[in-house]
Enzyme design. Structure first.
Site, PDB file in Angstrom:
ATOM      1  N   LYS A 110       0.798  -1.235   0.000  1.00  0.00           N
ATOM      2  CA  LYS A 110       0.000   0.000   0.000  1.00  0.00           C
ATOM      3  C   LYS A 110       0.831   1.287   0.000  1.00  0.00           C
ATOM      4  O   LYS A 110       0.355   2.355   0.401  1.00  0.00           O
ATOM      5  CB  LYS A 110      -1.010   0.037   1.173  1.00  0.00           C
ATOM      6  CG  LYS A 110      -1.833  -1.206   1.375  1.00  0.00           C
ATOM      7  CD  LYS A 110      -2.308  -1.845   0.108  1.00  0.00           C
ATOM      8  CE  LYS A 110      -3.342  -1.072  -0.649  1.00  0.00           C
ATOM      9  NZ  LYS A 110      -3.647  -1.783  -1.945  1.00  0.00           N
ATOM     10  N   ARG A 133       5.948   5.259   1.973  1.00  0.00           N
ATOM     11  CA  ARG A 133       4.813   6.182   2.106  1.00  0.00           C
ATOM     12  C   ARG A 133       4.574   6.438   3.592  1.00  0.00           C
ATOM     13  O   ARG A 133       4.841   5.546   4.424  1.00  0.00           O
ATOM     14  CB  ARG A 133       3.581   5.520   1.477  1.00  0.00           C
ATOM     15  CG  ARG A 133       2.343   6.379   1.415  1.00  0.00           C
ATOM     16  CD  ARG A 133       1.181   5.612   0.807  1.00  0.00           C
ATOM     17  NE  ARG A 133       0.068   6.492   0.522  1.00  0.00           N
ATOM     18  CZ  ARG A 133      -1.120   6.078   0.071  1.00  0.00           C
ATOM     19  NH1 ARG A 133      -1.343   4.794  -0.160  1.00  0.00           N
ATOM     20  NH2 ARG A 133      -2.092   6.956  -0.155  1.00  0.00           N
ATOM     21  N   MET A 184      -4.534   5.340 -14.702  1.00  0.00           N
ATOM     22  CA  MET A 184      -4.364   3.964 -14.207  1.00  0.00           C
ATOM     23  C   MET A 184      -5.686   3.392 -13.702  1.00  0.00           C
ATOM     24  O   MET A 184      -5.975   2.217 -13.885  1.00  0.00           O
ATOM     25  CB  MET A 184      -3.322   3.934 -13.088  1.00  0.00           C
ATOM     26  CG  MET A 184      -1.903   4.114 -13.596  1.00  0.00           C
ATOM     27  SD  MET A 184      -0.693   4.045 -12.264  1.00  0.00           S
ATOM     28  CE  MET A 184      -0.868   2.353 -11.729  1.00  0.00           C
ATOM     29  N   GLY A 198      -5.980   7.840  -3.860  1.00  0.00           N
ATOM     30  CA  GLY A 198      -4.721   8.278  -4.473  1.00  0.00           C
ATOM     31  C   GLY A 198      -4.256   9.639  -4.004  1.00  0.00           C
ATOM     32  O   GLY A 198      -3.758  10.433  -4.802  1.00  0.00           O
ATOM     33  N   SER A 205      -4.946   3.062   3.781  1.00  0.00           N
ATOM     34  CA  SER A 205      -5.096   2.376   2.495  1.00  0.00           C
ATOM     35  C   SER A 205      -5.295   0.878   2.723  1.00  0.00           C
ATOM     36  O   SER A 205      -6.166   0.244   2.108  1.00  0.00           O
ATOM     37  CB  SER A 205      -3.838   2.643   1.643  1.00  0.00           C
ATOM     38  OG  SER A 205      -3.973   2.075   0.384  1.00  0.00           O
ATOM     39  N   TRP A 225       0.342  -7.663 -13.499  1.00  0.00           N
ATOM     40  CA  TRP A 225       1.022  -8.763 -12.798  1.00  0.00           C
ATOM     41  C   TRP A 225       1.762  -9.682 -13.769  1.00  0.00           C
ATOM     42  O   TRP A 225       2.636 -10.426 -13.354  1.00  0.00           O
ATOM     43  CB  TRP A 225       0.036  -9.558 -11.933  1.00  0.00           C
ATOM     44  CG  TRP A 225      -1.097 -10.197 -12.688  1.00  0.00           C
ATOM     45  CD1 TRP A 225      -1.073 -11.385 -13.340  1.00  0.00           C
ATOM     46  CD2 TRP A 225      -2.420  -9.685 -12.849  1.00  0.00           C
ATOM     47  NE1 TRP A 225      -2.295 -11.635 -13.908  1.00  0.00           N
ATOM     48  CE2 TRP A 225      -3.141 -10.611 -13.608  1.00  0.00           C
ATOM     49  CE3 TRP A 225      -3.064  -8.513 -12.411  1.00  0.00           C
ATOM     50  CZ2 TRP A 225      -4.483 -10.426 -13.968  1.00  0.00           C
ATOM     51  CZ3 TRP A 225      -4.397  -8.331 -12.762  1.00  0.00           C
ATOM     52  CH2 TRP A 225      -5.092  -9.270 -13.537  1.00  0.00           C
ATOM     53  N   ASN A 282       1.985  -0.275  -7.239  1.00  0.00           N
ATOM     54  CA  ASN A 282       1.457  -0.358  -8.610  1.00  0.00           C
ATOM     55  C   ASN A 282       1.719   0.917  -9.394  1.00  0.00           C
ATOM     56  O   ASN A 282       1.851   0.881 -10.612  1.00  0.00           O
ATOM     57  CB  ASN A 282      -0.032  -0.698  -8.567  1.00  0.00           C
ATOM     58  CG  ASN A 282      -0.226  -2.133  -8.152  1.00  0.00           C
ATOM     59  OD1 ASN A 282      -0.087  -3.040  -8.960  1.00  0.00           O
ATOM     60  ND2 ASN A 282      -0.479  -2.363  -6.867  1.00  0.00           N
ATOM     61  N   TRP A 283       1.790   2.003  -8.682  1.00  0.00           N
ATOM     62  CA  TRP A 283       2.132   3.279  -9.330  1.00  0.00           C
ATOM     63  C   TRP A 283       3.555   3.189  -9.881  1.00  0.00           C
ATOM     64  O   TRP A 283       3.812   3.494 -11.052  1.00  0.00           O
ATOM     65  CB  TRP A 283       2.002   4.407  -8.309  1.00  0.00           C
ATOM     66  CG  TRP A 283       1.980   5.784  -8.886  1.00  0.00           C
ATOM     67  CD1 TRP A 283       2.024   6.123 -10.207  1.00  0.00           C
ATOM     68  CD2 TRP A 283       1.891   7.008  -8.143  1.00  0.00           C
ATOM     69  NE1 TRP A 283       1.978   7.494 -10.334  1.00  0.00           N
ATOM     70  CE2 TRP A 283       1.894   8.056  -9.096  1.00  0.00           C
ATOM     71  CE3 TRP A 283       1.806   7.325  -6.787  1.00  0.00           C
ATOM     72  CZ2 TRP A 283       1.823   9.395  -8.714  1.00  0.00           C
ATOM     73  CZ3 TRP A 283       1.732   8.660  -6.405  1.00  0.00           C
ATOM     74  CH2 TRP A 283       1.739   9.679  -7.356  1.00  0.00           C
ATOM     75  N   TYR A 298       6.112   8.005  -1.881  1.00  0.00           N
ATOM     76  CA  TYR A 298       4.816   8.247  -2.532  1.00  0.00           C
ATOM     77  C   TYR A 298       4.544   9.751  -2.562  1.00  0.00           C
ATOM     78  O   TYR A 298       4.051  10.288  -3.556  1.00  0.00           O
ATOM     79  CB  TYR A 298       3.747   7.513  -1.716  1.00  0.00           C
ATOM     80  CG  TYR A 298       2.331   7.637  -2.204  1.00  0.00           C
ATOM     81  CD1 TYR A 298       1.791   6.663  -3.033  1.00  0.00           C
ATOM     82  CD2 TYR A 298       1.517   8.713  -1.829  1.00  0.00           C
ATOM     83  CE1 TYR A 298       0.478   6.757  -3.475  1.00  0.00           C
ATOM     84  CE2 TYR A 298       0.215   8.811  -2.270  1.00  0.00           C
ATOM     85  CZ  TYR A 298      -0.306   7.836  -3.085  1.00  0.00           C
ATOM     86  OH  TYR A 298      -1.597   7.929  -3.525  1.00  0.00           O
ATOM     87  N   HIS A 354       7.452  -7.420  -2.184  1.00  0.00           N
ATOM     88  CA  HIS A 354       7.201  -6.808  -0.879  1.00  0.00           C
ATOM     89  C   HIS A 354       8.138  -7.415   0.172  1.00  0.00           C
ATOM     90  O   HIS A 354       7.926  -7.230   1.370  1.00  0.00           O
ATOM     91  CB  HIS A 354       5.765  -7.101  -0.421  1.00  0.00           C
ATOM     92  CG  HIS A 354       4.692  -6.343  -1.151  1.00  0.00           C
ATOM     93  ND1 HIS A 354       4.793  -5.004  -1.453  1.00  0.00           N
ATOM     94  CD2 HIS A 354       3.472  -6.733  -1.591  1.00  0.00           C
ATOM     95  CE1 HIS A 354       3.679  -4.615  -2.072  1.00  0.00           C
ATOM     96  NE2 HIS A 354       2.871  -5.641  -2.173  1.00  0.00           N
ATOM     97  N   GLY A 407       2.358   2.411  -2.829  1.00  0.00           N
ATOM     98  CA  GLY A 407       2.470   2.943  -4.187  1.00  0.00           C
ATOM     99  C   GLY A 407       3.155   1.966  -5.125  1.00  0.00           C
ATOM    100  O   GLY A 407       3.706   2.366  -6.167  1.00  0.00           O
TER     101      GLY A 407
END
Ligand code: A3P
Length: 286
Positions: A44, A121, A223, A250, A129, A72, A48-49, A184, A99, A46
């Protein structure tokens, strides 16, 4: 949160997603290639960003790949069983996600020229999140009690263990020139400037137009609308799309809409105690 975690080297993992043999493979047998780029985060933060940014940089800003292949598959999670089976189809230079905490990360990385981008973050926002994410991810159940979940989070009774240990562990690499640290919040404050810095770190020369494309296609809105990036392709049994979205708000600072003053002060006390040895000021503390 009632996940029946199992422990691997002192860290919580989820049965069904993680398996001891795959964690062991990731740690001890996985062959890192010199041109690999690892996108490493605590959940959580970021992930995927950054994944999208790195994939867009790889394609000089051209969004075709990001718009046609699920994220993925583009950048598998190399510690999971599914991820390990997907990696064989990834063309070099590979962008892989993880992770994993520092002490479990691939041994082979340390004798390679591969690079890591570690995105952090504000942990209060990470927690909020995660609180909402737990409501939609079928892995979790019994997720309504904010205070109880906060206790679990602060004690590390969550997937991948405590945020504090994760960040402190990875900070041991802060002087390693193959590891780039970013937050982030920095991405939020200056996405374009961050993309430029990431390109410099990776040794990728993108012209202004290509950088503009990376920024455009990694925006929250872009996104959120891209079904190859927004996880809408995951089956309902895995992610309850009716209850929410991976792309929730976001923003930075949403914790202020959720924490009571007492919860925030309690969090700060734990934070100061756990982070005091690090002697560092993070972007969100400034
Ligand atoms: P929120 O739940 O606060 O909205 P991860 O990818 O590590 O699971 O992190 C998910 C968090 O990153 C979510 O935060 C999500 O909305 C946010 N996020 C993902 N892509 C983003 C983007 N392009 N811009 C801003 N935030 C983004």
């Amino acid at each position: 949160m009632s996940i029946e975690y199992f422990l691997y080297k002192g860290v919580n993992f989820a049965p069904g997603i993680h398996f001891e043999e795959n964690l062991n493979f990731a740690e001890n047998e996985f062959q890192v290639l010199d041109d690999d780029v690892f996108n490493v985060t605590y959940p959580k933060s970021g992930t995927n960003w950054m994944l999208e940014i790195l994939n867009l940089i790889k394609c000089q800003g051209d969004p075709t790949w990001c718009n046609s292949v699920p994220n993925w598959e583009r950048s598998p999670w190399y510690e999971t069983r599914d991820g390990q089976s997907q990696i064989k189809d990834v063309l070099s230079p590979r962008v892989l996600c993880s992770h994993l905490p520092f002490h479990i990360f691939s041994k082979s990385f340390f004798t390679s020229k591969a690079k890591i981008i570690y995105t952090m973050r504000n942990p209060k926002d990470v927690f909020v999140s995660l609180f909402y994410f737990a409501k939609i991810l079928s892995l979790y159940n019994n997720t309504e009690n904010f205070q109880l979940f906060l206790e679990n989070f602060l004690q590390g009774d969550v997937l991948y263990g405590t945020w504090f240990d994760h960040v402190k562990g990875w900070m041991q690499m802060k002087d390693n020139r193959n590891v780039f640290f970013i937050t982030y919040e920095e991405l939020q404050q200056d996405l374009r400037g961050s993309v430029v810095k990431i390109c410099e770190f990776l040794g990728k020369e993108l012209d202004d137009a290509a950088i503009d494309l990376v920024v455009k296609h990694s925006s929250f809105q872009s996104m959120k609308e891209n079904k190859m990036s927004n996880y809408s392709l995951l089956p309902q049994e895995m992610l309850n799309h009716k209850k929410g979205s991976w792309f929730r708000k976001g923003i930075s600072g949403d914790w202020k809409n959720h924490f009571t003053v007492a919860q925030s002060e309690y969090f700060d006390r734990v934070y100061q105690e756990k982070m005091k040895d690090l002697n560092m000021k993070f972007f969100w503390e400034k």
